[in-house]
Design a protein around this motif. Structure first.
Motif, PDB file in Angstrom:
ATOM      1  N   ARG A 225       8.591 -10.245  -2.074  1.00  0.00           N
ATOM      2  CA  ARG A 225       8.565  -9.838  -3.603  1.00  0.00           C
ATOM      3  C   ARG A 225       9.010 -10.826  -4.649  1.00  0.00           C
ATOM      4  NH1 ARG A 225      13.435  -8.016  -5.045  1.00  0.00           N
ATOM      5  NH2 ARG A 225      15.339  -7.522  -3.569  1.00  0.00           N
ATOM      6  N   ASP A 226       8.951 -12.171  -4.095  1.00  0.00           N
ATOM      7  CA  ASP A 226       8.982 -13.194  -5.170  1.00  0.00           C
ATOM      8  C   ASP A 226       7.710 -12.794  -6.343  1.00  0.00           C
ATOM      9  OD1 ASP A 226      10.659 -14.267  -3.293  1.00  0.00           O
ATOM     10  OD2 ASP A 226      10.210 -16.357  -3.707  1.00  0.00           O
ATOM     11  N   HIS A 227       8.595 -12.689  -7.732  1.00  0.00           N
ATOM     12  CA  HIS A 227       7.627 -12.284  -8.515  1.00  0.00           C
ATOM     13  C   HIS A 227       6.533 -13.262  -8.862  1.00  0.00           C
ATOM     14  CE1 HIS A 227       9.962  -8.949  -9.677  1.00  0.00           C
ATOM     15  NE2 HIS A 227      11.173  -9.618  -9.521  1.00  0.00           N
ATOM     16  N   GLU A 228       6.728 -14.740  -8.896  1.00  0.00           N
ATOM     17  CA  GLU A 228       5.756 -15.654  -9.055  1.00  0.00           C
ATOM     18  C   GLU A 228       4.786 -16.183  -8.130  1.00  0.00           C
ATOM     19  OE1 GLU A 228       8.133 -18.526 -11.330  1.00  0.00           O
ATOM     20  OE2 GLU A 228       8.760 -17.016 -12.787  1.00  0.00           O
ATOM     21  N   ARG A 229       5.025 -15.796  -6.710  1.00  0.00           N
ATOM     22  CA  ARG A 229       4.155 -16.152  -5.685  1.00  0.00           C
ATOM     23  C   ARG A 229       2.920 -15.734  -5.768  1.00  0.00           C
ATOM     24  NH1 ARG A 229       1.932 -12.727  -3.202  1.00  0.00           N
ATOM     25  NH2 ARG A 229       3.016 -10.612  -2.943  1.00  0.00           N
ATOM     26  N   ARG A 230       2.016 -16.699  -5.308  1.00  0.00           N
ATOM     27  CA  ARG A 230       0.475 -16.375  -5.405  1.00  0.00           C
ATOM     28  C   ARG A 230       0.067 -16.268  -3.642  1.00  0.00           C
ATOM     29  NH1 ARG A 230      -1.370 -16.882 -10.659  1.00  0.00           N
ATOM     30  NH2 ARG A 230       0.396 -17.648 -11.682  1.00  0.00           N
ATOM     31  N   ALA A 231      -0.758 -15.450  -3.441  1.00  0.00           N
ATOM     32  CA  ALA A 231      -1.371 -15.338  -2.116  1.00  0.00           C
ATOM     33  C   ALA A 231      -2.747 -14.911  -1.835  1.00  0.00           C
ATOM     34  CB  ALA A 231      -0.358 -14.382  -1.112  1.00  0.00           C
ATOM     35  N   ALA A 232      -3.418 -15.727  -1.036  1.00  0.00           N
ATOM     36  CA  ALA A 232      -4.803 -15.285  -0.653  1.00  0.00           C
ATOM     37  C   ALA A 232      -4.784 -15.200   0.866  1.00  0.00           C
ATOM     38  CB  ALA A 232      -5.849 -16.273  -0.955  1.00  0.00           C
ATOM     39  N   THR A 233      -4.927 -13.938   1.320  1.00  0.00           N
ATOM     40  CA  THR A 233      -4.719 -13.918   2.773  1.00  0.00           C
ATOM     41  C   THR A 233      -6.242 -13.148   3.581  1.00  0.00           C
ATOM     42  OG1 THR A 233      -3.876 -11.455   3.170  1.00  0.00           O
ATOM     43  CG2 THR A 233      -2.378 -13.138   2.509  1.00  0.00           C
ATOM     44  N   HIS A 234      -6.580 -13.494   4.752  1.00  0.00           N
ATOM     45  CA  HIS A 234      -7.724 -12.863   5.361  1.00  0.00           C
ATOM     46  C   HIS A 234      -7.157 -12.562   6.853  1.00  0.00           C
ATOM     47  CE1 HIS A 234      -9.660 -15.575   2.169  1.00  0.00           C
ATOM     48  NE2 HIS A 234     -10.616 -14.595   2.309  1.00  0.00           N
ATOM     49  N   VAL A 235      -7.774 -11.494   7.280  1.00  0.00           N
ATOM     50  CA  VAL A 235      -7.332 -11.073   8.512  1.00  0.00           C
ATOM     51  C   VAL A 235      -8.886 -10.851   9.082  1.00  0.00           C
ATOM     52  CG1 VAL A 235      -6.205  -9.615  10.220  1.00  0.00           C
ATOM     53  CG2 VAL A 235      -4.989 -10.085   8.215  1.00  0.00           C
ATOM     54  N   PHE A 236      -9.433 -11.505  10.065  1.00  0.00           N
ATOM     55  CA  PHE A 236     -10.376 -11.279  10.589  1.00  0.00           C
ATOM     56  C   PHE A 236     -10.177 -10.565  12.133  1.00  0.00           C
ATOM     57  CE2 PHE A 236     -11.068 -14.728   7.865  1.00  0.00           C
ATOM     58  CZ  PHE A 236     -12.389 -14.444   7.151  1.00  0.00           C
ATOM     59  N   THR A 237     -10.961  -9.594  12.391  1.00  0.00           N
ATOM     60  CA  THR A 237     -10.528  -8.765  13.558  1.00  0.00           C
ATOM     61  C   THR A 237     -11.781  -8.374  14.313  1.00  0.00           C
ATOM     62  OG1 THR A 237      -8.655  -7.915  12.521  1.00  0.00           O
ATOM     63  CG2 THR A 237      -9.441  -6.951  14.878  1.00  0.00           C
ATOM     64  N   ARG A 238     -12.065  -8.700  15.459  1.00  0.00           N
ATOM     65  CA  ARG A 238     -13.152  -8.339  16.373  1.00  0.00           C
ATOM     66  C   ARG A 238     -12.558  -7.233  17.346  1.00  0.00           C
ATOM     67  NH1 ARG A 238     -16.932 -12.747  18.899  1.00  0.00           N
ATOM     68  NH2 ARG A 238     -15.178 -13.273  19.931  1.00  0.00           N
ATOM     69  N   LEU A 239     -13.418  -6.181  17.644  1.00  0.00           N
ATOM     70  CA  LEU A 239     -12.654  -5.156  18.469  1.00  0.00           C
ATOM     71  C   LEU A 239     -13.866  -4.978  19.645  1.00  0.00           C
ATOM     72  CD1 LEU A 239     -11.459  -2.639  15.964  1.00  0.00           C
ATOM     73  CD2 LEU A 239     -10.000  -4.028  17.396  1.00  0.00           C
ATOM     74  N   GLY A 240     -13.204  -4.940  21.026  1.00  0.00           N
ATOM     75  CA  GLY A 240     -14.087  -4.670  21.955  1.00  0.00           C
ATOM     76  C   GLY A 240     -13.867  -3.150  22.415  1.00  0.00           C
ATOM     77  N   ALA A 241     -14.551  -2.616  23.432  1.00  0.00           N
ATOM     78  CA  ALA A 241     -14.820  -1.264  23.722  1.00  0.00           C
ATOM     79  C   ALA A 241     -13.441  -0.741  23.560  1.00  0.00           C
ATOM     80  CB  ALA A 241     -15.655  -1.249  24.860  1.00  0.00           C
ATOM     81  N   GLU A 242     -13.273   0.584  23.405  1.00  0.00           N
ATOM     82  CA  GLU A 242     -11.869   1.426  23.404  1.00  0.00           C
ATOM     83  C   GLU A 242     -10.591   0.548  22.918  1.00  0.00           C
ATOM     84  OE1 GLU A 242     -11.847   3.071  27.259  1.00  0.00           O
ATOM     85  OE2 GLU A 242     -13.899   3.864  27.256  1.00  0.00           O
ATOM     86  N   SER A 243     -10.911  -0.400  22.108  1.00  0.00           N
ATOM     87  CA  SER A 243      -9.710  -0.982  21.608  1.00  0.00           C
ATOM     88  C   SER A 243      -9.308  -0.477  20.471  1.00  0.00           C
ATOM     89  CB  SER A 243     -10.037  -2.541  21.581  1.00  0.00           C
ATOM     90  OG  SER A 243     -11.093  -2.499  20.277  1.00  0.00           O
ATOM     91  N   VAL A 244      -8.098  -0.862  20.060  1.00  0.00           N
ATOM     92  CA  VAL A 244      -7.486  -0.132  18.621  1.00  0.00           C
ATOM     93  C   VAL A 244      -6.832  -1.423  17.979  1.00  0.00           C
ATOM     94  CG1 VAL A 244      -5.585   1.317  18.059  1.00  0.00           C
ATOM     95  CG2 VAL A 244      -6.970   1.621  19.958  1.00  0.00           C
TER      96      VAL A 244
END
Lengths: 426, 252
Positions: A225-244
């Motif tokens: 919660r730093d007021h002045e910070r900036r962030a760009a995040t990416h989460v790439f997810t690949r899901l196989g059969a019956e995965s969660v």
């Protein structure tokens, strides 16, 4: 095709400030990513995908400093039994971190891994990011793949007894950090990953997650919660059969945050849930951009995002469900809601469905509203003060998103954070 | 205890006068009933006393045991001992009934400079009181009034009243939407709270609730005023002859 001049010069300027780590087993992937960035160019405000969020401070060669915020509030997940992996302004801190060995999991620093040739890692690093560049370009993620100087590779082979916890400390007002993590969850394996902390003045974070058949990954983030910070995040997810894959992100303040989640459901009967709650006051811009592709039978995806905004804060939601031809029996759900605590704040939402299969159930909804006056009066008529009643209703609004978190202790810690935020703003 | 004098109220948004000079005194230990045709201003009176937005008091006063109600915030009125059982209790998704009760109770205690009730004592008390109103554990856990039947919502109002122990209780058409059994349960709950130190103002359209909650005084309200006051027999007169006769008699 040549890039527009402005984009070209901004991209050149930024790339000129960075050094690509050479020589390791990920070198090929890094160079491929660099050429992707050079072809795409870094985002500008003219890009459709950045219509609601100004990318300049995330992209520019010049960094905007961010004052380090100090608080007497205990850090998130403090007291949880977990495997701690600490980064200070984007650099791994071995002394502050736990011993990285844990039954059921292999944890390795990217730098150490690059010296070897580990198959699963070279098969994953930059691979999901590259796949995620179509149909929508994500140049900041490609930039990350090319230049990430640090990061962690996690190979989940069993069921580790405790969560893996990334702690991102921010101590330098001028830190510009790029981290890239890769996570491979084997067939039938299961783990929980926690992330928390402001990380840096400017933070570019990518996590690529490959979940094999029947694997499970829980992912909970609390962005510092730093007021002045900036962030760009990416989460790439690949899901196989019956995965969660189940993810939740809490964002409390921060002048600019862009969180992109790109999920590909490739195996039948897989489940992807992404949820988030954010609370912002004043100089606060928060963008959740989600793209879920169903490319298998019986997939279930669920997006639940809630934003509380006040004093001119801005919330953005761009969420898409793409159901490919043949992805029958897909069950896709998406809701994005904002609670605007005053007239100065705004919520911009772009929910999208694109469906090429004929036997699916998909729905989306988006709302923006103020505190319910009827409920407020009801509470006040019972003796609850207007400010306390507003807090109670605000928490109730956020509860639907926090309810997505399966672990009760984590959910409680998240609620405590939100209560703290509300109490400080009375 | 509750003194209302010459109360004039109009809608805030439009030039419509709803209350045109209400005079009413409810003494401690007494049950007063207000009956009247639709549109008489009964519910408006309850809302104005509890502090709901949307009304403008143009004249008159309302004092509860020395507290000027009309100048106070809704939560201050509650802390002063006023309670309104809503005609339409509000659903609050995401706020548990228990949390709601405890927050309200402790807020009032705090406002009065009293100690907060401990979690254990609170739980004991709420369970005992819920049981007598046939409110089960599940209803206590669920979000406030969400998915409750009409009868459950009204019982939940009475539970709040029992927990908050107000001095002055206003029941706004508490009988609406209740079947005979549910009404009996609600009435029993109210009767259990009758006490020498507590006043009641029971607003109802029909006499049947008053079979169960025996009033000491009955007022007939019409067109923004109390037009007739009498004993319990007045309610029976309404039941037998409707409002038309009484209103004709008043007009004459």
């Amino acid at each position: 095709m040549a890039l527009p001049e402005m984009k070209q010069s901004a991209t050149d300027a930024r790339l000129g400030t960075l050094t690509l780590p050479e020589g390791g087993c990920l070198s090929t992937a890094r160079h491929a990513a660099l050429s992707r960035v050079q072809t795409m160019g870094l985002p500008t405000r003219r890009d459709e995908y950045w219509k609601y969020t100004r990318p300049d401070t995330l992209v520019n060669a010049e960094l905007v400093a961010a004052e380090v915020f100090t608080s007497d509030e205990a850090p998130m997940f403090d007291g949880f039994d977990r495997l701690k992996i600490v980064f200070v302004d984007g650099v791994f801190d071995a002394d502050a971190s736990d011993d990285l060995s844990l039954e059921g999991i292999t944890v390795e620093r990217l730098i150490d891994l690059e010296a070897k040739d580990i198959h699963w890692a070279t098969d994953l690093y930059g691979v999901l990011e590259a796949r995620g560049q179509t149909p929508v370009e994500r140049p900041l993620a490609a930039l990350n793949t090319a230049f990430a100087a640090d990061g962690i590779a996690i190979h989940v082979t069993g069921k580790p007894s405790k969560p893996i916890s990334f702690i991102y400390k921010h101590l330098d007002a001028n830190s510009d950090s790029i981290l890239h993590h890769i996570v491979r969850v084997d067939t039938g394996a299961e783990a929980t990953i926690l992330e928390n902390g402001p990380a840096a003045a400017r933070f570019n974070n990518v996590m690529e997650i490959d979940v094999a058949d029947g694997g499970k990954l829980h992912h909970v983030r609390a962005q510092g919660r730093d007021h002045e910070r900036r962030a760009a995040t990416h989460v790439f997810t690949r899901l196989g059969a019956e995965s969660v894959y189940k993810s939740f992100t809490l964002t409390v303040n921060g002048v600019l945050t862009r969180n992109e989640q790109v999920i590909e459901i490739n195996g039948d009967d897989a489940i992807a849930h992404v949820a988030g709650a954010c609370v912002g006051d004043g100089e606060f811009h928060h963008d959740d951009t989600v793209f879920i592709t169903h490319d298998a039978l019986n997939g279930e995806s669920r997006q639940v995002f809630k934003k509380v905004l006040r004093n001119g804060a801005t919330g953005v939601f761009q969420g898409k469900i793409l159901v490919k031809e043949g992805a029958q029996k897909t069950d896709g759900y998406q809701i994005s809601q904002s609670l605007l605590l005053d007239d100065d704040s705004q919520f911009l939402a772009k929910p999208e469905l694109e469906i090429y299969a004929d036997d699916v159930a998909c729905s989306h909804g988006s709302t923006s509203g103020a505190i319910d006056e009827e409920a407020l009066f009801y509470l006040r008529s019972r003796g609850v003060s207007a400010s306390e009643a507003t807090d109670l209703l605000t928490l109730a609004f956020l509860a639907e998103a926090v309810d997505e978190v399966e672990d009760d202790a984590i959910a409680e810690a998240l609620v405590n954070r939100l209560e703290g935020w509300l109490a400080r703003r009375r | 205890m509750l003194e209302i004098k010459n109360l004039h109220v109009k809608l805030e948004e439009e030039e419509k006068q709803i209350l045109k000079g209400v005079d009413l005194t409810v003494e401690a230990g007494k049950v007063h009933a207000i009956m009247g045709p639709n549109g008489a201003g009964k519910s408006t009176l309850s809302y104005v006393l509890s502090g709901r937005d949307g009304y403008e008091v143009t004249d008159g006063e309302a004092v509860l045991d020395g507290t000027d109600l009309l100048e106070a915030e809704p939560e201050e009125r509650a802390a002063a001992g006023l309670f309104l059982a809503f005609q339409y209790p509000v659903e609050i998704p995401g706020v548990g009934n228990m949390t709601f009760l405890r927050t309200a109770l402790n807020a009032q205690r705090k406002a009065r400079g009293e100690e907060e009730l401990s979690a254990g004592d609170f739980l004991k008390e709420v369970r005992a009181k819920a049981k007598s109103l046939k409110i089960d554990a599940d209803m206590l856990k669920r979000p406030v009034n969400v998915g409750f039947s009409g009868g459950e919502k009204k019982r939940n109002e009475i539970l709040q009243m029992a927990m908050l122990e107000p001095k002055m209780c206003i029941l706004d058409e508490t009988d609406s939407g209740l079947d005979v059994d549910a009404m009996k349960l609600v009435a029993d709950g109210v009767n259990a709270l009758r006490d020498a130190g507590r006043g009641f103002l029971v607003i109802t359209h029909y006499q049947r609730l008053l079979d169960h909650i025996k009033p000491d005084v009955v007022h007939i309200m019409a067109d923004g005023r109390i037009v007739k006051t009498g004993g319990p027999e007045l309610a029976l007169e309404v039941e037998n002859n409707g409002y038309a006769d009484i209103l004709a008699e008043v007009d004459a």
